[in-house]
Motif scaffolding. Structure first.
Motif, PDB file in Angstrom:
ATOM      1  N   GLU A 139       0.861  -1.173   0.000  1.00 25.62           N
ATOM      2  CA  GLU A 139       0.000   0.000   0.000  1.00 25.62           C
ATOM      3  C   GLU A 139       0.899   1.225   0.000  1.00 25.62           C
ATOM      4  OE1 GLU A 139      -3.712   1.964   2.534  1.00 25.62           O
ATOM      5  OE2 GLU A 139      -3.305  -0.182   2.637  1.00 25.62           O
ATOM      6  N   VAL A 140       0.742   2.072  -1.005  1.00 25.63           N
ATOM      7  CA  VAL A 140       1.657   3.178  -1.246  1.00 25.63           C
ATOM      8  C   VAL A 140       0.893   4.499  -1.185  1.00 25.63           C
ATOM      9  CG1 VAL A 140       3.318   4.174  -2.864  1.00 25.63           C
ATOM     10  CG2 VAL A 140       3.038   1.693  -2.748  1.00 25.63           C
ATOM     11  N   GLY A 141       1.468   5.472  -0.498  1.00 22.84           N
ATOM     12  CA  GLY A 141       0.844   6.787  -0.422  1.00 22.84           C
ATOM     13  C   GLY A 141       1.848   7.832   0.005  1.00 22.84           C
ATOM     14  N   PHE A 142       1.348   9.034   0.337  1.00 21.02           N
ATOM     15  CA  PHE A 142       2.248  10.109   0.752  1.00 21.02           C
ATOM     16  C   PHE A 142       1.529  11.031   1.723  1.00 21.02           C
ATOM     17  CE2 PHE A 142      -0.019  11.818  -2.880  1.00 21.02           C
ATOM     18  CZ  PHE A 142      -0.296  13.117  -2.507  1.00 21.02           C
ATOM     19  N   ILE A 143       2.337  11.798   2.452  1.00 23.38           N
ATOM     20  CA  ILE A 143       1.832  12.801   3.374  1.00 23.38           C
ATOM     21  C   ILE A 143       2.792  13.977   3.369  1.00 23.38           C
ATOM     22  CG2 ILE A 143       2.992  11.706   5.350  1.00 23.38           C
ATOM     23  CD1 ILE A 143       0.651  12.671   7.098  1.00 23.38           C
ATOM     24  N   ASP A 144       2.262  15.187   3.413  1.00 19.93           N
ATOM     25  CA  ASP A 144       3.088  16.387   3.526  1.00 19.93           C
ATOM     26  C   ASP A 144       3.211  16.760   4.998  1.00 19.93           C
ATOM     27  OD1 ASP A 144       3.437  16.718   0.755  1.00 19.93           O
ATOM     28  OD2 ASP A 144       1.518  17.751   0.575  1.00 19.93           O
ATOM     29  N   THR A 145       4.431  16.970   5.478  1.00 16.83           N
ATOM     30  CA  THR A 145       4.625  17.279   6.890  1.00 16.83           C
ATOM     31  C   THR A 145       5.822  18.200   7.084  1.00 16.83           C
ATOM     32  OG1 THR A 145       4.901  16.357   9.118  1.00 16.83           O
ATOM     33  CG2 THR A 145       6.113  15.284   7.333  1.00 16.83           C
ATOM     34  N   LYS A 146       5.756  19.027   8.111  1.00 16.76           N
ATOM     35  CA  LYS A 146       6.937  19.747   8.576  1.00 16.76           C
ATOM     36  C   LYS A 146       7.154  19.494  10.064  1.00 16.76           C
ATOM     37  CE  LYS A 146       4.513  24.210   9.050  1.00 16.76           C
ATOM     38  NZ  LYS A 146       4.585  25.646   8.694  1.00 16.76           N
ATOM     39  N   LYS A 147       6.506  18.437  10.586  1.00 19.51           N
ATOM     40  CA  LYS A 147       6.741  18.029  11.962  1.00 19.51           C
ATOM     41  C   LYS A 147       8.143  17.434  12.075  1.00 19.51           C
ATOM     42  CE  LYS A 147       2.503  18.888  13.432  1.00 19.51           C
ATOM     43  NZ  LYS A 147       1.546  17.787  13.614  1.00 19.51           N
ATOM     44  N   VAL A 148       8.839  17.725  13.172  1.00 19.34           N
ATOM     45  CA  VAL A 148      10.193  17.225  13.373  1.00 19.34           C
ATOM     46  C   VAL A 148      10.322  16.634  14.770  1.00 19.34           C
ATOM     47  CG1 VAL A 148      11.138  18.963  11.804  1.00 19.34           C
ATOM     48  CG2 VAL A 148      11.141  19.402  14.258  1.00 19.34           C
ATOM     49  N   GLN A 149      11.342  15.800  14.917  1.00 19.40           N
ATOM     50  CA  GLN A 149      11.774  15.290  16.209  1.00 19.40           C
ATOM     51  C   GLN A 149      13.285  15.437  16.274  1.00 19.40           C
ATOM     52  OE1 GLN A 149      10.125  14.016  18.889  1.00 19.40           O
ATOM     53  NE2 GLN A 149       8.111  14.365  17.970  1.00 19.40           N
ATOM     54  N   GLY A 150      13.813  15.596  17.473  1.00 18.65           N
ATOM     55  CA  GLY A 150      15.257  15.689  17.636  1.00 18.65           C
ATOM     56  C   GLY A 150      15.643  16.667  18.720  1.00 18.65           C
ATOM     57  N   ASP A 151      16.567  16.245  19.572  1.00 18.76           N
ATOM     58  CA  ASP A 151      17.014  17.099  20.671  1.00 18.76           C
ATOM     59  C   ASP A 151      17.695  18.365  20.181  1.00 18.76           C
ATOM     60  OD1 ASP A 151      16.041  15.262  22.461  1.00 18.76           O
ATOM     61  OD2 ASP A 151      17.963  14.254  22.752  1.00 18.76           O
ATOM     62  N   TYR A 152      18.188  18.346  18.939  1.00 21.64           N
ATOM     63  CA  TYR A 152      18.948  19.477  18.433  1.00 21.64           C
ATOM     64  C   TYR A 152      18.146  20.320  17.439  1.00 21.64           C
ATOM     65  CZ  TYR A 152      22.978  17.379  20.680  1.00 21.64           C
ATOM     66  OH  TYR A 152      23.841  16.860  21.605  1.00 21.64           O
ATOM     67  N   ALA A 153      16.825  20.119  17.389  1.00 19.50           N
ATOM     68  CA  ALA A 153      15.987  20.922  16.511  1.00 19.50           C
ATOM     69  C   ALA A 153      15.930  22.357  17.022  1.00 19.50           C
ATOM     70  CB  ALA A 153      14.584  20.332  16.436  1.00 19.50           C
ATOM     71  N   GLU A 154      16.196  23.317  16.127  1.00 14.80           N
ATOM     72  CA  GLU A 154      16.254  24.713  16.526  1.00 14.80           C
ATOM     73  C   GLU A 154      14.873  25.252  16.872  1.00 14.80           C
ATOM     74  OE1 GLU A 154      17.042  23.499  13.563  1.00 14.80           O
ATOM     75  OE2 GLU A 154      18.988  24.228  12.838  1.00 14.80           O
ATOM     76  N   ALA A 155      14.856  26.391  17.560  1.00 15.41           N
ATOM     77  CA  ALA A 155      13.607  27.085  17.825  1.00 15.41           C
ATOM     78  C   ALA A 155      12.945  27.451  16.499  1.00 15.41           C
ATOM     79  CB  ALA A 155      13.866  28.345  18.647  1.00 15.41           C
ATOM     80  N   GLY A 156      11.644  27.328  16.450  1.00 14.50           N
ATOM     81  CA  GLY A 156      10.913  27.597  15.217  1.00 14.50           C
ATOM     82  C   GLY A 156      10.461  26.337  14.522  1.00 14.50           C
ATOM     83  N   ASN A 157      11.063  25.192  14.862  1.00 17.28           N
ATOM     84  CA  ASN A 157      10.595  23.935  14.309  1.00 17.28           C
ATOM     85  C   ASN A 157       9.303  23.515  14.994  1.00 17.28           C
ATOM     86  OD1 ASN A 157      12.592  22.593  12.332  1.00 17.28           O
ATOM     87  ND2 ASN A 157      13.917  23.390  13.938  1.00 17.28           N
ATOM     88  N   GLU A 158       8.464  22.797  14.263  1.00 16.19           N
ATOM     89  CA  GLU A 158       7.213  22.290  14.807  1.00 16.19           C
ATOM     90  C   GLU A 158       7.432  20.855  15.275  1.00 16.19           C
ATOM     91  OE1 GLU A 158       2.531  21.683  13.464  1.00 16.19           O
ATOM     92  OE2 GLU A 158       3.917  22.847  12.214  1.00 16.19           O
ATOM     93  N   ILE A 159       7.566  20.679  16.579  1.00 17.30           N
ATOM     94  CA  ILE A 159       7.845  19.362  17.137  1.00 17.30           C
ATOM     95  C   ILE A 159       6.570  18.530  17.156  1.00 17.30           C
ATOM     96  CG2 ILE A 159       8.796  18.106  19.102  1.00 17.30           C
ATOM     97  CD1 ILE A 159      10.758  20.008  17.767  1.00 17.30           C
TER      98      ILE A 159
END
Length: 204
Positions: A123-143
């Motif tokens: 089953e193949v598909g896609f999703i658009d996201t700007k969600k991030v994870q990571g201890d080093y993600a800068e301010a302004g990222n959407e966790i």
């Protein structure tokens, strides 16, 4: 900072496909150019271009799994995906020089949908996201995470993912390391549901 959404493709892997490496010979023999094409691609230290044997009706979704060749961490990014082909680039994270050694990997291109290929269901598909994870993600990222729900339950669900876009790339890859460094990460919820995010990793 990841300020724009990236397209992440996902493929549910069925019986007959290994957790870490698709059984290429089994799958390739069952593909038709109508919904999917595959092959082996050697990616040199700059980039490699793929021309499909037949043009798709709409832009397909591309999957590749990098191997462990080379002393540095690496990921495969795509550019110029069209109905006729795509470019593949092996990128390295910050702290490395950028160019990576040549690697040969299988690629798969599918139209979105669900396919029963004998012992394999995909089953193949896609999703658009700007969600991030990571201890080093800068301010302004959407966790956070975005959730994907498949069309049916799949016992022992396993998923492969790939980033289709370069909406946030700041550097001249592969001559420079990729910035921001992002790779897709999946968290299985149940037999029908998983969460996906862009992993910033400690290299960022």
């Amino acid at each position: 900072t990841v300020s724009s959404a990236e397209m992440i493709t996902y493929g549910k892997k069925g019986v007959g496909i290994n957790q870490t490496q698709i059984q290429f010979s089994e799958l390739k023999n069952q593909l038709t150019s109508f919904f999917g094409q595959g092959g082996l691609l050697e990616i040199p230290s700059n980039l490699a271009s793929v021309s499909f044997s037949e043009s798709f009706l709409v832009t397909p979704l591309v999957f590749m799994i990098p191997n462990d060749l080379g002393p540095n961490a690496a990921y495969i990014r795509y550019n110029n995906i069209t109905v006729d082909g795509f470019d593949a680039i092996v990128v390295e994270p910050p702290a490395y020089d950028g160019p990576h050694m040549s690697m040969t990997v299988p690629y798969y291109s599918f139209l979105p949908g669900k396919y029963d290929l004998g012992s394999v269901t995909i089953e193949v598909g896609f999703i658009d996201t700007k969600k991030v994870q990571g201890d080093y993600a800068e301010a302004g990222n959407e966790i956070g995470w975005d959730r994907v729900t498949l069309s049916q339950n799949y016992p022992n669900l396993s998923v492969i993912t790939s980033i289709q876009t370069m909406n946030n790339e700041e550097n001249n890859i592969p001559n420079e390391p990729s910035k921001p460094w992002i790779t897709p990460t999946v968290k299985i919820v149940d037999d029908r549901t998983f969460d996906v995010t862009l992993d910033r990793s400690e290299t960022s």
